[in-house]
Design a protein around this motif. Structure first.
Motif, PDB file in Angstrom:
ATOM      1  N   MET A  37       5.005 -47.667  74.669  1.00  0.00           N
ATOM      2  CA  MET A  37       6.000 -46.727  74.211  1.00  0.00           C
ATOM      3  C   MET A  37       5.706 -45.375  74.845  1.00  0.00           C
ATOM      4  SD  MET A  37       8.604 -46.126  72.359  1.00  0.00           S
ATOM      5  CE  MET A  37       8.760 -47.336  71.053  1.00  0.00           C
ATOM      6  N   LEU A  78       7.440 -54.233  75.326  1.00  0.00           N
ATOM      7  CA  LEU A  78       8.198 -53.522  74.307  1.00  0.00           C
ATOM      8  C   LEU A  78       9.687 -53.754  74.517  1.00  0.00           C
ATOM      9  CD1 LEU A  78       8.765 -51.388  72.183  1.00  0.00           C
ATOM     10  CD2 LEU A  78       8.296 -49.649  73.904  1.00  0.00           C
ATOM     11  N   VAL A  93      16.431 -48.318  75.179  1.00  0.00           N
ATOM     12  CA  VAL A  93      15.672 -49.101  74.214  1.00  0.00           C
ATOM     13  C   VAL A  93      15.969 -48.625  72.803  1.00  0.00           C
ATOM     14  CG1 VAL A  93      13.374 -49.663  73.397  1.00  0.00           C
ATOM     15  CG2 VAL A  93      13.847 -49.550  75.857  1.00  0.00           C
ATOM     16  N   GLU A 124      19.341 -49.349  71.328  1.00  0.00           N
ATOM     17  CA  GLU A 124      19.580 -50.718  70.919  1.00  0.00           C
ATOM     18  C   GLU A 124      18.627 -51.171  69.831  1.00  0.00           C
ATOM     19  OE1 GLU A 124      19.747 -53.028  74.449  1.00  0.00           O
ATOM     20  OE2 GLU A 124      21.707 -52.220  74.973  1.00  0.00           O
ATOM     21  N   ALA A 125      17.465 -50.552  69.775  1.00  0.00           N
ATOM     22  CA  ALA A 125      16.488 -50.983  68.788  1.00  0.00           C
ATOM     23  C   ALA A 125      16.742 -50.352  67.436  1.00  0.00           C
ATOM     24  CB  ALA A 125      15.082 -50.638  69.260  1.00  0.00           C
ATOM     25  N   PHE A 126      17.369 -49.209  67.435  1.00  0.00           N
ATOM     26  CA  PHE A 126      17.585 -48.521  66.175  1.00  0.00           C
ATOM     27  C   PHE A 126      19.069 -48.427  65.867  1.00  0.00           C
ATOM     28  CE2 PHE A 126      13.476 -47.127  67.656  1.00  0.00           C
ATOM     29  CZ  PHE A 126      12.693 -47.352  66.537  1.00  0.00           C
TER      30      PHE A 126
END
Lengths: 218, 297, 218
Positions: B33, B22, B46, B49-51
């Motif tokens: 997750m 992930l 995470v 940076e992912a959203f």
């Protein structure tokens, strides 16, 4: 004046000019005492467009005029001429660009309000350096924040003739799940897998956090 | 048509095929997750940076997880969000702040949903969730718009400009543009100066006479005698005839024209006294000048 | 691999590359596991060369490879893309032109008398080359000085049907009221900078096209 010659002149000029040319600019190539006949330039452009059917390039009209460009179908091979990778843009950059494109003129504060997150100076600077957006004025409120709008260069870069050609803005979608007491019924494992897939698909990690400059990894 | 390699190379390579991580947090691949999505400290990085912010995260949770975002343990999330402030020290603090604001908004909505509303306000008070829903919907629109823009064929990535070599780059030299007003202003300056040299003051005259004087001289450039009448064009009407006549008189006054009549009522002949271009072999009166423009102003 | 596709790729690459490409470089566009078949690149080049017969560009081989270039036959028109403006006329030139327009036929000596300063041969020559003034005769006095008048080209350039359409001299005296709207009263430095910007900003084409005929030997 021979239509064949006019077509040749138009073709050569479009390929020789460093930027797109308008019909007016093309007309300017002909001396006043021997102008291109009425309609002949448009006809030449039509003929050239058709002649591209079987070729590796195509004639397109963008905001600042007509230009020849490599067809997307063969671009992957042509792209190998350049060893360095083309710039990729982060979601932050693209969302900021989208808001400026669809909601212009717009201030940075207004962009932040809609995105729910701060817009870094670098993001705006990047868009300005690319000459995709520019300050078109200042809102008459305290602080006189800059109002941003898109440029002709933005339209040219994305192959658009005008803002009207942007993909239509999606309708507002219902958010029916936003009801109280809805049970969290998805099994954790399944949910985690879904998240993992999503994240892998959009691979956000590799483009996150570098608003400053689009990476040019090779 | 086959998919060219260039396309594939643009994608990042994932070495593992069996199970994709992930994310990599602190050097360790995260394969699952965490179950309490909004809380795990290790996953925070995470998410950040992912959203693209709390709205993006909320949208994700609603759209993909069917999560009831309002039914979250407020006390717990608040405590943990506060804990994150410590973690945020070496990260992007402004992002953390936004997530905290969102947590506060969620908590506020939840509390307002739980509290009994005063009867007086019951009918008028808006659903506390409405504003959040509106923001989520609006954000979702532009998130989609950004994806659409990213799909557009763009220069460099999807296409390239076609251009050819131009063997001869010599540019054409065009004379400078002149605005009529520019010339008139220059003339005005001359007139101002000429007023100082008063004997050369220019009076107003019909310019058509001046123009016709030049034309008549050209017509007579063969230096032969011409019939007086041949200089007139009936089609020009009375005004044209008068202009020609005046120009002939003016030329005669300036001794550029000779008018001859042998006897009263005999035909009148005119001849140019002006030398023709053939005479240009004469000494150039300008040769004694410097050849450079004396400064005018 | 389809020969049509190979031809399209070769054409697009040659048009996209900023410099000539060798056959080896063209071969490098194809991935190793799907190379262009033996001889197909040379064939594509031959096909492209033939296809140019009726076009405004041609495929040529130079020392460093193959490239498309503008055909010499259409170059005179294409060259107008790079039209250069000469420096603006001096005050002396404009004054001389104005005096010839208002006082024709007039000798150089007469112009000098009114201007109070000498008029250089070059000034007059410049106006003659532009075909705005011409010698309409010579005054029959010692030295036979040339008499100058304006031409039809002069009237055409300024959009006048006849000299009568020039403003009467009496109005010129009142020009100060006119002046503020005109850009010419700006300080010379500022004006020059503005002009330079204008020229830099606008594509040369926009102002091309009033006289210089493209019949330029190339």
């Amino acid at each position: 004046m021979d239509q064949t010659l006019i077509r040749q002149i138009v073709e050569a000029a479009l390929l020789a000019a460093p930027q797109p040319l308008t019909v007016t600019q093309l007309a300017g190539l002909f001396p006043e005492d021997e102008p291109a006949p009425q309609g002949s330039l448009q006809q030449a452009l039509d003929e050239l467009r058709e002649a591209c059917a079987d070729r590796g390039v195509e004639l397109v009209e963008v905001a600042s005029g007509f230009r020849f460009q490599v067809k997307a179908a063969v671009h992957p091979w042509v792209a190998r001429l350049w060893t360095e990778r083309q710039a990729r843009y982060t979601r932050a950059t693209l969302e900021t660009l989208a808001l400026i494109a669809y909601r212009q003129p717009i201030t940075r504060g207004e962009i932040e309000q809609i995105r729910g997150v701060a817009v870094s100076t670098n993001t705006v600077k990047l868009l300005e350096e690319r000459e995709w957006v520019r300050v078109v004025g200042h809102r008459d409120v305290p602080g006189k924040p800059a109002l941003f709008g898109t440029t002709k260069g933005f339209l040219d870069y994305f192959g658009l003739r005008s803002l009207d050609e942007l993909p239509p803005l999606a309708e507002l979608k219902d958010i029916p799940e936003l009801e109280p007491q809805l049970p969290f019924d998805t099994p954790a494992g399944v949910a985690a897998a879904a998240v993992a897939q999503d994240i892998a698909a959009q691979s956000p990690l590799e483009e996150a956090g570098e608003d400053a400059a689009p990476e040019q990894s090779s | 048509m086959s998919e060219p390699i260039a396309q594939d190379a643009a994608r990042p390579s994932h070495p593992q095929q069996q199970e994709m991580p992930l994310a990599v947090v602190k050097g360790q691949p995260v394969l699952q997750m965490p179950q309490d999505l909004y809380i795990p400290p290790d996953a925070l990085e995470v998410f950040l940076e992912a959203f693209e912010g709390p709205l993006d995260l909320l949208l994700y949770l609603i759209r993909r997880q069917n999560l009831d975002i309002l039914d979250i343990p407020v006390a717990e999330i608040t405590r943990q969000y506060v804990d994150y402030i410590g973690v945020m020290q070496d990260m992007r603090f402004e992002l953390a702040a936004e997530y905290l604001v969102m947590a506060a908004i969620l908590a506020e909505i939840k509390s307002r949903m739980l509290l009994p509303r005063p009867p007086a306000e019951e009918g008028t008070e808006a659903d506390p969730r409405a504003e959040l829903v509106r923001r989520l919907q609006e954000y979702e629109r532009y998130k989609k718009a950004a994806e659409d823009i990213d799909q557009l064929d763009r220069l460099d990535r999807d296409t390239a400009l076609a251009s050819v070599h131009v063997p001869d780059r010599s540019a054409i030299k065009a004379p400078p543009p002149v605005d009529l007003k520019e010339m008139l202003l220059a003339l005005r300056d001359v007139l101002k100066r000429a007023d100082l040299y008063t004997h050369h003051a220019i009076r107003r005259e019909a310019l058509s006479v001046r123009q016709r004087m030049g034309e008549v001289l050209s017509q007579l450039s063969d230096r032969q005698f011409h019939g007086f009448e041949t200089l007139f064009t009936v089609e020009e009407g009375r005004l044209g005839v008068v202009v020609t006549f005046l120009s002939i008189l003016e030329l005669a006054k300036e001794q550029l024209l000779e008018i001859v009549q042998e006897a009263p009522l005999a035909p009148i002949y005119v001849k140019s006294l002006a030398a023709t271009d053939d005479d240009t072999a004469l000494p150039d009166p300008s040769s004694d000048e410097t050849g450079a423009d004396a400064p005018a102003d």
